[in-house]
Enzyme design. Structure first.
Site, mmCIF file in Angstrom:
data_model
loop_
_atom_site.group_PDB
_atom_site.id
_atom_site.type_symbol
_atom_site.label_atom_id
_atom_site.label_comp_id
_atom_site.label_asym_id
_atom_site.label_seq_id
_atom_site.Cartn_x
_atom_site.Cartn_y
_atom_site.Cartn_z
ATOM 1 N N CYS A 192 3.485 8.480 0.894
ATOM 2 C CA CYS A 192 3.992 7.595 2.012
ATOM 3 C C CYS A 192 4.121 6.410 1.331
ATOM 4 O O CYS A 192 3.077 5.665 0.786
ATOM 5 C CB CYS A 192 3.063 7.650 3.058
ATOM 6 S SG CYS A 192 3.532 6.303 4.338
ATOM 7 N N CYS B 11 1.716 -2.028 16.052
ATOM 8 C CA CYS B 11 1.697 -1.748 14.529
ATOM 9 C C CYS B 11 1.055 -2.766 13.788
ATOM 10 O O CYS B 11 1.381 -4.076 14.121
ATOM 11 C CB CYS B 11 3.265 -1.483 14.129
ATOM 12 S SG CYS B 11 3.184 -1.190 12.384
ATOM 13 N N CYS C 251 6.506 -4.454 15.849
ATOM 14 C CA CYS C 251 6.418 -3.680 16.841
ATOM 15 C C CYS C 251 4.699 -3.891 17.519
ATOM 16 O O CYS C 251 3.901 -4.172 16.727
ATOM 17 C CB CYS C 251 6.401 -2.345 16.510
ATOM 18 S SG CYS C 251 8.081 -1.973 15.737
ATOM 19 N N ASN D 3 9.352 6.148 20.522
ATOM 20 C CA ASN D 3 8.183 5.609 21.080
ATOM 21 C C ASN D 3 8.200 4.997 22.746
ATOM 22 O O ASN D 3 7.519 4.405 23.336
ATOM 23 C CB ASN D 3 7.806 4.170 20.337
ATOM 24 C CG ASN D 3 7.554 4.532 18.757
ATOM 25 O OD1 ASN D 3 7.004 5.720 18.668
ATOM 26 N ND2 ASN D 3 7.612 3.719 18.031
ATOM 27 N N GLU E 246 0.806 -1.220 0.051
ATOM 28 C CA GLU E 246 0.018 0.087 0.093
ATOM 29 C C GLU E 246 0.637 1.175 0.016
ATOM 30 O O GLU E 246 1.979 1.119 0.538
ATOM 31 C CB GLU E 246 -1.056 0.096 1.283
ATOM 32 C CG GLU E 246 -2.028 -1.006 1.262
ATOM 33 C CD GLU E 246 -2.900 -1.135 2.531
ATOM 34 O OE1 GLU E 246 -4.119 -1.366 2.370
ATOM 35 O OE2 GLU E 246 -2.513 -0.812 3.529
ATOM 36 N N ASN F 149 -3.088 5.128 16.946
ATOM 37 C CA ASN F 149 -4.228 4.880 16.064
ATOM 38 C C ASN F 149 -4.924 3.361 16.313
ATOM 39 O O ASN F 149 -3.852 2.562 16.235
ATOM 40 C CB ASN F 149 -3.786 4.667 14.545
ATOM 41 C CG ASN F 149 -3.531 6.373 14.350
ATOM 42 O OD1 ASN F 149 -4.200 7.286 14.630
ATOM 43 N ND2 ASN F 149 -2.445 6.640 13.592
ATOM 44 N N CYS G 264 6.498 -6.770 7.291
ATOM 45 C CA CYS G 264 7.604 -6.161 8.206
ATOM 46 C C CYS G 264 7.922 -7.368 9.251
ATOM 47 O O CYS G 264 6.994 -7.858 9.704
ATOM 48 C CB CYS G 264 7.184 -4.810 8.805
ATOM 49 S SG CYS G 264 8.475 -4.224 9.738
ATOM 50 N N SER H 30 12.030 7.160 7.633
ATOM 51 C CA SER H 30 11.652 6.830 8.858
ATOM 52 C C SER H 30 12.112 5.431 9.379
ATOM 53 O O SER H 30 11.760 4.606 8.555
ATOM 54 C CB SER H 30 10.048 6.857 9.190
ATOM 55 O OG SER H 30 9.671 6.403 10.330
ATOM 56 N N CYS I 100 -0.714 5.975 10.221
ATOM 57 C CA CYS I 100 0.449 5.346 10.971
ATOM 58 C C CYS I 100 0.143 4.005 11.615
ATOM 59 O O CYS I 100 -0.882 4.083 12.650
ATOM 60 C CB CYS I 100 1.140 6.245 11.747
ATOM 61 S SG CYS I 100 1.986 7.738 10.956
HETATM 62 N N1 SAH Z 1 9.673 0.813 10.252
HETATM 63 C C1 SAH Z 1 9.756 2.362 9.933
HETATM 64 C C2 SAH Z 1 8.731 2.896 8.889
HETATM 65 C C3 SAH Z 1 7.268 2.700 9.372
HETATM 66 S S1 SAH Z 1 6.850 4.359 9.896
HETATM 67 C C4 SAH Z 1 9.475 2.947 11.342
HETATM 68 O O1 SAH Z 1 9.041 2.073 12.136
HETATM 69 O O2 SAH Z 1 9.981 4.162 11.478
HETATM 70 C C5 SAH Z 1 5.332 4.038 10.700
HETATM 71 C C6 SAH Z 1 5.058 5.017 11.862
HETATM 72 O O3 SAH Z 1 4.034 4.818 12.592
HETATM 73 C C7 SAH Z 1 6.159 4.597 12.962
HETATM 74 O O4 SAH Z 1 6.796 5.781 13.479
HETATM 75 C C8 SAH Z 1 5.480 3.796 14.025
HETATM 76 O O5 SAH Z 1 5.908 4.186 15.094
HETATM 77 C C9 SAH Z 1 4.134 4.574 13.733
HETATM 78 N N2 SAH Z 1 3.091 3.631 14.174
HETATM 79 C C10 SAH Z 1 2.917 2.296 14.194
HETATM 80 N N3 SAH Z 1 1.958 1.739 14.591
HETATM 81 C C11 SAH Z 1 1.153 2.834 14.898
HETATM 82 C C12 SAH Z 1 -0.091 3.100 15.549
HETATM 83 N N4 SAH Z 1 -0.994 1.902 15.730
HETATM 84 N N5 SAH Z 1 -0.675 4.394 15.846
HETATM 85 C C13 SAH Z 1 0.154 5.306 15.601
HETATM 86 N N6 SAH Z 1 1.292 5.297 14.835
HETATM 87 C C14 SAH Z 1 1.901 4.147 14.908
#
Ligand code: SAH
Length: 347
Positions: free
Chosen positions: A103, A117, A114, A218, A90, A292, A110, A193, A335
């Site tokens: 984006c 996510c 995390c 985070n 996506e 989110n 991935c 990022s 995100c």
């Molecule tokens: N792997 C890289 C690129 C993805 S960026 C990275 O982690 O930086 C995606 C961003 O969204 C990251 O900053 C992550 O911390 C954030 N993210 C992931 N899940 C989220 C959620 N449920 N709500 C808000 N931000 C989130």
């Protein structure tokens, strides 16, 4: 059959030579692919029909295929693509005043898992090739071109889609060079990022054009970060911060720290004070992202006053700190919400 988008500039030049064509045909080809976004050799009308036919015997211009396009009530759009091996990824575009930010995804799924996510739920399927990374820009650019004179153009690129760009280092870096040299998109308008893959971060300044850096932090202590982001066990917070302190920055350049706010986990006043401590010595900007939610998740976002207090503490310590309003949540485009929902339906 060979996909012309798989080759870099010098490989294209070599092909043109092998086909006994004059070198300007190579320049035209690159122009048509990366500036005019031709999706087939037949569209290269600057070439005689016979040449197009002949060339098409052996070569083609590959395209990631649009499967679905969803528009959010706030103007954010999500694109679902199918790759040649049927994998799905996506991309998202986020309009904001004069800006239009794309984006981009760097991997299918991935491997980082995390906890907060959704993309991590898919697990890792494969790295994207250079051309699949760049093609997200090409295809979206083509789709958003309006017929009237006022043209919509992507002004910024963020590598914040599915995947961890620094775990796909070579293809990511090669994509950056193609953005710079072939598409002529300024690296200063591109943001990586990353969770902070330390060895790759150390290599980046020598290997890549000068892009902006955003770190998904985070958490403010090792224990919490390891709990939320298992990669912290391999590249711990203190090591990451040390690397960032030594990171070569241009004058006035800052590193952005992204901080997903999770109620009862990382959003206390103590966390805010600790964050202000650990970022000392790094020219920084902080983006607070209220969590989110997605179906089945165990986290909540903190209440508004708690988020504001967190921001206030950091601001009082002299940091530029923004609360990022999430866009596109109604279409799961924000995100951490990307997972090619209809295909990898895991929840
Ligand atoms: N792997 C890289 C690129 C993805 S960026 C990275 O982690 O930086 C995606 C961003 O969204 C990251 O900053 C992550 O911390 C954030 N993210 C992931 N899940 C989220 C959620 N449920 N709500 C808000 N931000 C989130």
């Amino acid at each position: 059959m060979f996909n012309l988008k798989k080759f870099n500039q010098s490989e294209i030049e070599k092909i043109i030579k092998e086909e006994k064509l004059p070198s300007y045909r190579g320049k035209q080809l690159m122009q048509w692919i990366y500036k005019k976004f031709a999706t087939s050799i037949d569209e290269i009308t600057e070439w005689p029909k016979s040449l197009r036919l002949n060339f098409s015997q052996k070569y083609y211009i590959g395209n990631i295929k649009l499967i679905e396009r969803k528009i959010s009530s706030d103007g954010t759009e999500k694109f679902l693509w199918e790759l040649e091996d049927n994998e799905k990824i996506e991309s998202v575009i986020i309009p904001d005043k004069e800006r239009l930010t794309l984006c981009i995804s760097s991997q299918v799924g991935c491997p980082l898992k995390c906890k907060f996510c959704l993309t991590g739920k898919i697990g890792f399927r494969r790295n994207l090739n250079t051309w699949e990374i760049v093609d997200q820009f090409i295809q979206v650019s083509k789709l958003i071109k309006t017929k009237d004179s006022e043209e919509r153009k992507i002004t910024n690129i963020v590598f914040m889609g599915m995947g961890e760009p620094l775990l796909n280092f070579d293809n990511f870096v090669e994509a950056l060079w193609r953005f710079k040299n072939l598409i002529e998109f300024s690296p200063r308008r591109i943001t990586l990022s990353t969770v902070g893959i330390v060895p790759a971060l150390k290599e980046l300044p020598q290997k890549a054009p000068p892009i902006k850096l955003a770190i998904s932090l985070n958490a403010t202590d090792e224990k919490t970060r390891s709990l939320l982001m298992p990669i912290n066990k391999k590249y711990p917070l203190h090591e990451l911060l040390k690397t960032l302190r030594e990171y070569p920055l241009k004058p006035r350049q800052r590193i952005t720290f992204e901080y997903v706010m999770l109620k009862g986990i990382n959003s206390s006043e103590e966390d805010a004070f600790r964050l202000s401590q650990i970022l000392k010595g790094i020219p920084s900007k902080i983006n607070l992202i209220p969590f989110n939610p997605w179906e089945g998740c165990e986290f909540r976002k903190p209440d508004e006053p708690e988020i504001l207090k967190f921001q206030e503490i950091l601001a009082s310590k002299g940091y530029s700190v923004f609360i990022r309003k999430s866009k596109g949540t109604d279409i799961l485009a924000a995100c951490g919400q990307l997972k090619a929902l209809y295909i990898y339906n895991l929840s």
